[in-house]
Design a protein around this motif. Structure first.
Motif, PDB file in Angstrom:
ATOM      1  N   ARG A  13     -29.570  24.639  35.444  1.00 21.37           N
ATOM      2  CA  ARG A  13     -28.611  23.838  34.693  1.00 21.37           C
ATOM      3  C   ARG A  13     -27.783  22.997  35.666  1.00 21.37           C
ATOM      4  N   PRO A  14     -27.270  21.848  35.215  1.00 22.29           N
ATOM      5  CA  PRO A  14     -26.403  21.047  36.094  1.00 22.29           C
ATOM      6  C   PRO A  14     -25.165  21.842  36.495  1.00 22.29           C
ATOM      7  N   VAL A  15     -24.619  21.478  37.637  1.00 15.83           N
ATOM      8  CA  VAL A  15     -23.435  22.167  38.178  1.00 15.83           C
ATOM      9  C   VAL A  15     -22.234  21.234  38.103  1.00 15.83           C
ATOM     10  N   TRP A  16     -21.190  21.728  37.476  1.00 17.37           N
ATOM     11  CA  TRP A  16     -19.939  20.987  37.339  1.00 17.37           C
ATOM     12  C   TRP A  16     -18.848  21.656  38.159  1.00 17.37           C
ATOM     13  N   LEU A  17     -18.013  20.851  38.799  1.00 17.62           N
ATOM     14  CA  LEU A  17     -16.758  21.321  39.402  1.00 17.62           C
ATOM     15  C   LEU A  17     -15.622  20.710  38.590  1.00 17.62           C
ATOM     16  N   VAL A  18     -14.731  21.541  38.096  1.00 17.70           N
ATOM     17  CA  VAL A  18     -13.627  21.064  37.258  1.00 17.70           C
ATOM     18  C   VAL A  18     -12.318  21.578  37.831  1.00 17.70           C
ATOM     19  N   THR A  19     -11.423  20.663  38.234  1.00 15.74           N
ATOM     20  CA  THR A  19     -10.115  21.066  38.722  1.00 15.74           C
ATOM     21  C   THR A  19      -9.108  21.073  37.567  1.00 15.74           C
ATOM     22  N   GLY A  20      -7.975  21.716  37.816  1.00 14.78           N
ATOM     23  CA  GLY A  20      -6.981  21.820  36.762  1.00 14.78           C
ATOM     24  C   GLY A  20      -7.468  22.685  35.619  1.00 14.78           C
ATOM     25  N   ALA A  21      -8.388  23.626  35.922  1.00 14.99           N
ATOM     26  CA  ALA A  21      -9.040  24.409  34.878  1.00 14.99           C
ATOM     27  C   ALA A  21      -8.240  25.627  34.453  1.00 14.99           C
ATOM     28  N   SER A  22      -6.995  25.739  34.918  1.00 16.87           N
ATOM     29  CA  SER A  22      -6.134  26.832  34.472  1.00 16.87           C
ATOM     30  C   SER A  22      -5.481  26.537  33.128  1.00 16.87           C
ATOM     31  N   SER A  23      -5.434  25.250  32.744  1.00 15.99           N
ATOM     32  CA  SER A  23      -4.754  24.881  31.503  1.00 15.99           C
ATOM     33  C   SER A  23      -5.139  23.459  31.123  1.00 15.99           C
ATOM     34  N   GLY A  24      -4.667  23.043  29.964  1.00 13.66           N
ATOM     35  CA  GLY A  24      -4.773  21.646  29.557  1.00 13.66           C
ATOM     36  C   GLY A  24      -6.191  21.132  29.448  1.00 13.66           C
ATOM     37  N   LEU A  25      -6.344  19.844  29.730  1.00 13.81           N
ATOM     38  CA  LEU A  25      -7.643  19.194  29.592  1.00 13.81           C
ATOM     39  C   LEU A  25      -8.670  19.832  30.513  1.00 13.81           C
ATOM     40  N   GLY A  26      -8.275  20.184  31.739  1.00 12.82           N
ATOM     41  CA  GLY A  26      -9.220  20.792  32.665  1.00 12.82           C
ATOM     42  C   GLY A  26      -9.834  22.055  32.100  1.00 12.82           C
ATOM     43  N   LEU A  27      -9.016  22.916  31.512  1.00 11.76           N
ATOM     44  CA  LEU A  27      -9.518  24.148  30.904  1.00 11.76           C
ATOM     45  C   LEU A  27     -10.434  23.830  29.729  1.00 11.76           C
ATOM     46  N   GLU A  28     -10.039  22.884  28.894  1.00 14.42           N
ATOM     47  CA  GLU A  28     -10.858  22.519  27.743  1.00 14.42           C
ATOM     48  C   GLU A  28     -12.217  21.971  28.184  1.00 14.42           C
ATOM     49  N   VAL A  29     -12.214  21.137  29.227  1.00 14.54           N
ATOM     50  CA  VAL A  29     -13.470  20.574  29.726  1.00 14.54           C
ATOM     51  C   VAL A  29     -14.354  21.679  30.302  1.00 14.54           C
ATOM     52  N   ALA A  30     -13.754  22.587  31.077  1.00 11.22           N
ATOM     53  CA  ALA A  30     -14.534  23.673  31.671  1.00 11.22           C
ATOM     54  C   ALA A  30     -15.206  24.514  30.583  1.00 11.22           C
ATOM     55  N   ILE A  31     -14.464  24.859  29.550  1.00 12.61           N
ATOM     56  CA  ILE A  31     -15.005  25.680  28.467  1.00 12.61           C
ATOM     57  C   ILE A  31     -16.118  24.946  27.728  1.00 12.61           C
ATOM     58  N   GLU A  32     -15.904  23.664  27.452  1.00 14.14           N
ATOM     59  CA  GLU A  32     -16.910  22.879  26.740  1.00 14.14           C
ATOM     60  C   GLU A  32     -18.162  22.680  27.588  1.00 14.14           C
ATOM     61  N   ALA A  33     -17.976  22.351  28.864  1.00  8.88           N
ATOM     62  CA  ALA A  33     -19.118  22.096  29.746  1.00  8.88           C
ATOM     63  C   ALA A  33     -19.940  23.354  29.990  1.00  8.88           C
ATOM     64  N   ALA A  34     -19.294  24.523  29.934  1.00  9.51           N
ATOM     65  CA  ALA A  34     -20.003  25.785  30.182  1.00  9.51           C
ATOM     66  C   ALA A  34     -21.090  26.044  29.150  1.00  9.51           C
ATOM     67  N   LYS A  35     -21.060  25.325  28.032  1.00  9.34           N
ATOM     68  CA  LYS A  35     -22.099  25.499  27.010  1.00  9.34           C
ATOM     69  C   LYS A  35     -23.437  24.932  27.467  1.00  9.34           C
ATOM     70  N   LEU A  36     -23.408  24.007  28.430  1.00 11.98           N
ATOM     71  CA  LEU A  36     -24.645  23.361  28.846  1.00 11.98           C
ATOM     72  C   LEU A  36     -24.810  23.253  30.359  1.00 11.98           C
ATOM     73  N   ALA A  37     -23.833  23.740  31.117  1.00 15.17           N
ATOM     74  CA  ALA A  37     -23.883  23.608  32.569  1.00 15.17           C
ATOM     75  C   ALA A  37     -23.328  24.857  33.232  1.00 15.17           C
ATOM     76  N   THR A  38     -23.609  24.986  34.521  1.00 21.43           N
ATOM     77  CA  THR A  38     -22.948  25.987  35.337  1.00 21.43           C
ATOM     78  C   THR A  38     -21.646  25.369  35.818  1.00 21.43           C
ATOM     79  N   VAL A  39     -20.536  25.940  35.415  1.00 23.02           N
ATOM     80  CA  VAL A  39     -19.229  25.350  35.689  1.00 23.02           C
ATOM     81  C   VAL A  39     -18.474  26.195  36.715  1.00 23.02           C
ATOM     82  N   VAL A  40     -18.004  25.532  37.759  1.00 24.84           N
ATOM     83  CA  VAL A  40     -17.081  26.149  38.706  1.00 24.84           C
ATOM     84  C   VAL A  40     -15.693  25.633  38.350  1.00 24.84           C
ATOM     85  N   ALA A  41     -14.879  26.506  37.795  1.00 27.24           N
ATOM     86  CA  ALA A  41     -13.538  26.149  37.329  1.00 27.24           C
ATOM     87  C   ALA A  41     -12.542  26.411  38.447  1.00 27.24           C
ATOM     88  N   ILE A  42     -11.811  25.375  38.835  1.00 23.00           N
ATOM     89  CA  ILE A  42     -10.882  25.449  39.968  1.00 23.00           C
ATOM     90  C   ILE A  42      -9.459  25.335  39.445  1.00 23.00           C
TER      91      ILE A  42
END
Length: 288
Positions: A13-42
């Motif tokens: 699966r594609p690999v995503w790096l998402v910063t600001g993943a503790s809250s807000g848009l970053g967290l929402e993006v990390a959760i959504e992207a995890a449905k189709l990618a390997t997400v590293v939430a920072i």
């Protein structure tokens, strides 16, 4: 750094790096992207990262205000473990309230480290890999505040304006190499952005500015919890766009119905200011 990235990533699966993943848009993006990618939430808040972990993300606890060497080392370790990186989402950021005169050097450095220097460092860290593969997507999240300098938020507005300009240069440099860079102009979304811990205040307060700034402080208070934008919808839009064909990824993406009117208003105000003194503007050439 947390240990959740210590096991090599073997998924195709594609690999995503998402910063600001503790809250807000970053967290929402990390959760959504995890449905189709390997997400590293920072993120720097382990409580927020727990939410990302529960959604299937791998997590890295990192303060983006750390030294450039440390940030680069952490990202290098992530790429080594993952073997690839396809998408970087720079969503970390916060607002500092206060007049320009009230803002200390340390406060200014902190917000620029988070809102400007960190996204640039992270982009530099992933670009060698993206250049080797001739592909990759970077999303830099700026926002409505960068369109003009607002009283009570000069540090924040200027940091987002700086990030936008850097992003535009990066687009023109990396586009011919097959790397897509998207500047996300974010409107007002109903996140924790205006809550304590995310909305910081200058330590110094000069009472002479209170008549100017108090109405804006009250406006921020009133906006908190009543922002028109749904962060879940923004996350779904960003993930959908990132998953599209590379040629269809925009260089500029407005998320929120308030973005375009705000940008056009700021542009028109500057245009009128220029035209008010165009006699001077057009009389600066050498005489024949």
């Amino acid at each position: 750094m947390s240990s959740s990235t210590s096991v090599p990533i073997t998924s195709t699966r594609p690999v995503w790096l998402v910063t600001g993943a503790s809250s807000g848009l970053g967290l929402e993006v990390a959760i959504e992207a995890a449905k189709l990618a390997t997400v590293v939430a920072i993120g720097r808040d382990h409580h927020g990262l727990e939410l990302a972990a529960n959604a299937g993300c791998r997590t890295v606890e990192l303060d983006l205000r750390a030294s450039a060497e440390h940030v680069s080392s952490v990202i290098a370790d992530i790429i080594k473990t993952a073997g690839r990186v396809d998408v970087l989402v720079n969503a970390a950021g916060y607002i500092l309230e206060g007049a320009v005169e009230e803002t200390s050097d340390a406060e200014l450095e902190d917000i620029f480290h988070t809102n400007v220097f960190a996204p640039i460092r992270l982009a530099r860290a992933v670009l060698p890999h993206m250049r080797r593969t001739g592909a990759g997507v970077i999303f830099n999240v700026a926002g409505i505040g960068g369109f003009s300098g607002s009283p009570n938020a000069g540090a924040y507005c200027s940091s987002k304006a700086a990030l936008a300009t850097f992003t535009e240069a990066l687009q023109r440099e990396t586009g011919p190499l097959g790397i897509r860079v998207c500047l996300v102009q974010l409107g007002h979304f109903r996140t924790a952005f205006l809550k304590a811990g995310h909305r910081l205040h200058t330590a110094l307060r000069i009472v002479d500015y209170d008549p100017v700034l108090d109405p804006l402080r009250k406006a921020f208070n009133g906006l908190d919890g009543h922002q028109p934008g749904d962060p879940g919808k923004a996350a779904r839009a960003l993930v959908h766009i990132a998953s599209s064909d590379a040629d269809s990824i925009p260089t500029l993406l407005a998320l929120g119905s308030d973005v375009v009117p705000a940008e056009l208003s700021a542009h028109e105000a500057k245009r009128q200011a220029f035209l008010a003194h165009d006699t001077w503007t057009n009389s600066m050439g050498f005489d024949a």
